[in-house]
Design a protein around this motif. Structure first.
Motif, PDB file in Angstrom:
ATOM      1  N   ALA A 164      -4.616  -2.977  -2.138  1.00 32.40           N
ATOM      2  CA  ALA A 164      -5.246  -3.207  -3.438  1.00 32.40           C
ATOM      3  C   ALA A 164      -5.330  -1.855  -4.125  1.00 32.40           C
ATOM      4  CB  ALA A 164      -6.635  -3.815  -3.266  1.00 32.40           C
ATOM      5  N   ALA A 165      -4.914  -1.789  -5.372  1.00 34.93           N
ATOM      6  CA  ALA A 165      -4.885  -0.531  -6.111  1.00 34.93           C
ATOM      7  C   ALA A 165      -5.546  -0.724  -7.471  1.00 34.93           C
ATOM      8  CB  ALA A 165      -3.451  -0.047  -6.280  1.00 34.93           C
ATOM      9  N   VAL A 166      -6.240   0.326  -7.912  1.00 37.02           N
ATOM     10  CA  VAL A 166      -6.927   0.300  -9.205  1.00 37.02           C
ATOM     11  C   VAL A 166      -6.163   1.182 -10.184  1.00 37.02           C
ATOM     12  CG1 VAL A 166      -9.079   0.755 -10.434  1.00 37.02           C
ATOM     13  CG2 VAL A 166      -9.152  -0.100  -8.088  1.00 37.02           C
ATOM     14  N   TYR A 167      -5.930   0.658 -11.383  1.00 36.61           N
ATOM     15  CA  TYR A 167      -5.192   1.374 -12.424  1.00 36.61           C
ATOM     16  C   TYR A 167      -6.077   1.561 -13.652  1.00 36.61           C
ATOM     17  CZ  TYR A 167      -1.060   0.113  -9.678  1.00 36.61           C
ATOM     18  OH  TYR A 167      -0.142  -0.041  -8.667  1.00 36.61           O
ATOM     19  N   GLU A 168      -6.010   2.771 -14.227  1.00 33.74           N
ATOM     20  CA  GLU A 168      -6.667   3.038 -15.506  1.00 33.74           C
ATOM     21  C   GLU A 168      -5.702   2.634 -16.608  1.00 33.74           C
ATOM     22  OE1 GLU A 168      -9.610   4.244 -16.387  1.00 33.74           O
ATOM     23  OE2 GLU A 168     -10.467   4.773 -14.428  1.00 33.74           O
ATOM     24  N   VAL A 169      -5.927   1.487 -17.187  1.00 31.51           N
ATOM     25  CA  VAL A 169      -4.974   0.918 -18.133  1.00 31.51           C
ATOM     26  C   VAL A 169      -5.426   1.223 -19.562  1.00 31.51           C
ATOM     27  CG1 VAL A 169      -3.849  -1.191 -18.922  1.00 31.51           C
ATOM     28  CG2 VAL A 169      -4.461  -0.930 -16.502  1.00 31.51           C
ATOM     29  N   PRO A 170      -4.595   1.935 -20.351  1.00 27.73           N
ATOM     30  CA  PRO A 170      -4.964   2.204 -21.747  1.00 27.73           C
ATOM     31  C   PRO A 170      -4.813   0.955 -22.605  1.00 27.73           C
ATOM     32  CG  PRO A 170      -2.789   3.107 -21.282  1.00 27.73           C
ATOM     33  CD  PRO A 170      -3.315   2.570 -19.982  1.00 27.73           C
ATOM     34  N   LEU A 171      -5.845   0.632 -23.350  1.00 29.10           N
ATOM     35  CA  LEU A 171      -5.776  -0.473 -24.307  1.00 29.10           C
ATOM     36  C   LEU A 171      -5.332   0.064 -25.656  1.00 29.10           C
ATOM     37  CD1 LEU A 171      -9.093  -2.307 -23.361  1.00 29.10           C
ATOM     38  CD2 LEU A 171      -6.773  -2.795 -22.547  1.00 29.10           C
ATOM     39  N   ALA A 172      -4.800  -0.787 -26.502  1.00 28.21           N
ATOM     40  CA  ALA A 172      -4.258  -0.330 -27.778  1.00 28.21           C
ATOM     41  C   ALA A 172      -4.594  -1.313 -28.879  1.00 28.21           C
ATOM     42  CB  ALA A 172      -2.737  -0.149 -27.688  1.00 28.21           C
ATOM     43  N   THR A 173      -4.638  -0.802 -30.077  1.00 31.64           N
ATOM     44  CA  THR A 173      -4.824  -1.633 -31.261  1.00 31.64           C
ATOM     45  C   THR A 173      -3.581  -1.526 -32.135  1.00 31.64           C
ATOM     46  OG1 THR A 173      -5.881   0.202 -32.445  1.00 31.64           O
ATOM     47  CG2 THR A 173      -7.329  -1.313 -31.232  1.00 31.64           C
ATOM     48  N   GLY A 231      -9.219   2.644 -25.873  1.00 36.71           N
ATOM     49  CA  GLY A 231     -10.113   2.537 -24.731  1.00 36.71           C
ATOM     50  C   GLY A 231      -9.314   2.321 -23.465  1.00 36.71           C
ATOM     51  N   ARG A 232     -10.013   2.148 -22.372  1.00 40.32           N
ATOM     52  CA  ARG A 232      -9.348   1.955 -21.089  1.00 40.32           C
ATOM     53  C   ARG A 232     -10.029   0.845 -20.314  1.00 40.32           C
ATOM     54  NH1 ARG A 232      -5.504   5.642 -19.928  1.00 40.32           N
ATOM     55  NH2 ARG A 232      -5.419   7.442 -21.317  1.00 40.32           N
ATOM     56  N   LEU A 233      -9.241   0.206 -19.461  1.00 40.51           N
ATOM     57  CA  LEU A 233      -9.736  -0.878 -18.630  1.00 40.51           C
ATOM     58  C   LEU A 233      -9.291  -0.597 -17.198  1.00 40.51           C
ATOM     59  CD1 LEU A 233     -11.157  -3.699 -19.244  1.00 40.51           C
ATOM     60  CD2 LEU A 233      -8.902  -4.691 -18.809  1.00 40.51           C
ATOM     61  N   ARG A 234     -10.217  -0.690 -16.283  1.00 42.95           N
ATOM     62  CA  ARG A 234      -9.880  -0.480 -14.877  1.00 42.95           C
ATOM     63  C   ARG A 234      -9.456  -1.826 -14.281  1.00 42.95           C
ATOM     64  NH1 ARG A 234     -11.337   3.995 -12.182  1.00 42.95           N
ATOM     65  NH2 ARG A 234     -11.890   2.836 -10.272  1.00 42.95           N
ATOM     66  N   VAL A 235      -8.170  -1.937 -13.994  1.00 49.67           N
ATOM     67  CA  VAL A 235      -7.601  -3.190 -13.485  1.00 49.67           C
ATOM     68  C   VAL A 235      -7.156  -2.974 -12.047  1.00 49.67           C
ATOM     69  CG1 VAL A 235      -5.824  -4.939 -13.781  1.00 49.67           C
ATOM     70  CG2 VAL A 235      -6.839  -3.860 -15.791  1.00 49.67           C
ATOM     71  N   ALA A 236      -7.621  -3.841 -11.161  1.00 52.11           N
ATOM     72  CA  ALA A 236      -7.215  -3.794  -9.756  1.00 52.11           C
ATOM     73  C   ALA A 236      -6.161  -4.860  -9.489  1.00 52.11           C
ATOM     74  CB  ALA A 236      -8.418  -4.012  -8.848  1.00 52.11           C
TER      75      ALA A 236
END
Length: 523
Positions: free
Chosen positions: A465-474, A224-229
């Motif tokens: 301020a910048a927003v990143y699409e951060v991939p989550l992992a298992t 999944g992905r998380l939008r982190v600013a």
């Protein structure tokens, strides 16, 4: 010809012949610093130790090798930490002199195993034991009270994908072993022609190991992905109201995130300069920002507590209703920057540099915070990101995102911001978890679960301020499961070597006492 090694060289000539070696040792020890940011010549790490090792293997005595190991280690510490000079002044040289002692065993191993004309067996042993000796020096100085694991040789490979994959197996320690082994092999190729076969075998073995790890090591599975600013206010002029102006800058930049749908907003270290219990107005402003952006805010409070004594640095999660109750207090403090070790003895350093006038308080345990949607965040504060065991612990406790809140504004125009930011790549790769490195003044950066960089880094010149699409992992990496096994293996090899050498010395027959010369009568 008279032999230096056997002590038959005239003392005056010996002094002249060795006069250049001491400064050469300091300079050679400093060379590996070029492999770290800002120069970031990662490839140079694989040859940077060669001049120093050539010097050590030619040392006329073990005592001389020990001296040149100490001087080279001190040169390395000063070079990697030179940006501390404005803060510590001459005290940095004293610290370097202390830490340089940890390279003495390594220097003796270099002379013993790589010196002269090593046979194949001794050369092969050197390819294993000399890297292990280097790792021993890194391990010893990595104790938090001595400054922590800053400038580990393996960390210079933070932007090399095969090295990051290696870190997922054995941590940064395994990468350090590989880098030193390649340097050893080059020394043997250059200075010991009779040992070329084990040297070539060593280089080939390192390449095969790296390739095998690249193909075999588990890769994180994106889930999944998380939008982190990341909010980076930029430099703020010092003054009595600097904390208020920094807060206002972060507030202004965070408002620009409204409508961008972040899942988490991260501020840097010391972004809030007052306790939120004592300043409910600040807590209300942060809660309003959370409501406006639609995301929780992870801020960092650097203040004297209203309900507890002392000054803490604390990661605090804020929601639309105020603090969520998740709070992490920094556990590992920066020596001299946040506390003075043995202040009763060393308190004088506050008069010659920018050492802490008052010791910060330590937190008691790591904390994993829960975000809406089930994502769990493991916060670290500032140079805690240098410690592999801390991020590993957070990962084992269930963190799916690692966050380091940092501030290097004191060293804004030095190599420090780049060196610090590079550590996030190692921690991400070791743990198979993405890592956000958010700072007040740059460099801010985000790395994915394999250590790859996500989006552009925010340089020290940026206020944004910048927003990143951060991939989550298992899943789990081998390093998370087995920890510092590479360190254990290196120490075991050194212990075995010492045991063999000790057994040999016990079996060696003692020399027979020589009888005194017969006296002759004089007439």
């Amino acid at each position: 010809m008279l032999s230096v090694r056997n002590g038959w060289f005239p003392r005056r000539s010996l002094g002249r012949s060795l006069g250049w070696r001491a400064p050469a040792a300091v300079g050679a020890g400093a060379l590996p610093a070029l492999a770290f940011p800002a120069p970031a010549l990662w490839w140079f790490a694989y040859v940077a130790l060669v001049p120093w090792m050539l010097l050590l293997r030619s040392a006329p005595t073990g005592r001389r090798a020990a001296l040149e190991g100490w001087l080279g280690g001190a040169g390395f510490i000063v070079a990697v930490h030179h940006w501390l000079l404005p803060s510590l002044h001459v005290f940095l040289v004293l610290v370097a002199a202390l830490l340089g002692l940890f390279w003495i065993p390594w220097a003796l191993l270099v002379r013993e195993l790589l010196g002269g004309r090593p046979a194949a067996g001794r050369a092969a042993a050197g390819l294993v034991l000399v890297p292990a000796g280097w790792l021993l020096s890194e391990l010893a100085r990595s104790w938090q009270g001595l400054g922590g694991p800053w400038g580990l040789l393996g960390a210079s490979q933070w932007q090399v994908p095969p090295a990051l994959r290696l870190a997922s197996v054995g941590g940064v320690w395994l990468v350090s072993l590989l880098v030193v082994a390649v340097n050893c092999a080059l020394v043997l190729l250059l200075a010991a022609p009779g040992a070329r076969i084990p040297a070539v075998a060593g280089v080939t073995g390192c390449a095969v190991l790296t390739g095998a790890v690249w193909l075999w090591a588990e890769r994180p599975e994106v889930s999944g992905r998380l939008r982190v600013a990341v909010v980076q206010p930029g430099p703020v002029a010092d003054g009595p109201d600097s904390a208020e102006r920094r807060f206002a800058a972060g507030e202004r930049l965070t408002r620009t995130l409204a409508g961008q749908r972040p899942d988490l907003v991260v501020w840097g270290e010391s972004s809030v300069g007052a306790d939120l219990t004592a300043r409910p107005d600040l807590a209300r402003r942060l809660a309003a920002l959370s409501a406006q952006t639609g995301a929780p805010l992870l801020v960092n409070v650097d203040a004297r507590g209203a309900d507890r004594p002392g000054i803490y640095k604390s990661s605090v999660l804020m929601g639309p209703q105020g603090p969520t109750g998740d709070r992490y207090d920094k556990m590992r403090l920066v020596p001299f920057g946040e506390y003075v070790p043995a202040r009763a003895v060393l308190g004088w350093v506050t008069s010659v540099g920018r050492a802490a006038g008052e010791d910060r308080m330590r937190g008691g345990a790591p904390v994993v915070m829960d975000l809406p949607g089930g994502v769990r965040v493991g916060p670290l504060v500032c140079f805690e990101s240098a410690f592999p065991d801390m991020s590993r612990r957070l990962t084992r406790d269930g963190a799916s995102l690692l966050v380091a809140q940092s501030a290097t504004s004191t060293f804004q125009d030095s190599w420090a911001p780049g060196q610090h930011a590079s550590l996030a790549a190692l921690r991400a790769a070791e743990d198979g978890r993405p890592m956000v490195h958010a700072t007040l003044t740059g460099v801010s950066v985000v790395h994915g679960p394999s250590g790859e960089r996500i989006g552009p880094a925010l340089p020290t010149s940026a206020s944004t301020a910048a927003v990143y699409e951060v991939p989550l992992a298992t899943g789990s990496t081998l390093y998370v499961r087995f920890g510092d096994w590479a360190v254990g293996a290196a120490l075991a090899a050194l212990v075995a070597y010492c045991a063999v050498q000790g057994a040999r010395s016990l079996r060696r027959p003692a020399p027979e006492p020589s009888s005194p010369p017969a006296r002759t009568a004089r007439g």
